[in-house]
Enzyme design. Sequence first.
Site: not given
Length: 229
Positions: A102-104
């Site tokens: 989700a983040e990267s």
Amino acid sequence: MTVQGISWLGAALFLLNHSFCAAEPVLVYQYKDSKGITVFTDKAPAGTRFLLRKYDCLACRVQAQLDWTTTPLFLTEYQPQIQQAARLQQLDPALLRAVIHAESGFNPKARSASGALGLMQIMPATARELGVADSLNVAENIRAGAAYLKQQLQRFPNQLGHALAAYNAGPETVRQYQGVPPYTETQRYVSRVQLLLQRYRSASLPVPALAAAPPFTTPADSIPAATKE
């Protein structure tokens, strides 16, 4: 453009919706003016201290054109580092994979406009707090991200949605709203991480999940599963 008297996420949403290029990440600067009023702006203030807010992770972008129910998973990438961090923090490896995704999007060189770095998008202040020398080092980044995620899980025990919102938006925002903040970006981030978590748990991982990792349950205030944007 400047707004006053609302939460930082509300300011971010306002600035995003009024940006000439909404597809680009929005930098949100927060500071207090001479009257003590909290101000949010998309321009760095001169002559005063300010906070630069994170607002550009992959899964919190409103315009992200991904089907989170079918987007390919990363089942083997950085397996030793994820397993080691999960074991150290007693976390479910599938949860770490979901947050990294989700983040990267599993890009170890990811750099956000607000300064977050690496797989788990570690902000500079968090890196200093956790003793990270190089946020782009895969092992250090995952170790720090896992430690920070564990802090949020301890702050909000048995409330995974709250902890994920705190990882993304900060624990003070979650406390302010006594739950997941009522903003589309944060709600979609939490929903998408939980969806990814379910998918990573259901996938045939090459290495079984740690037996010691505690189970996570969906909080009562969980929002609906993500759908194609």
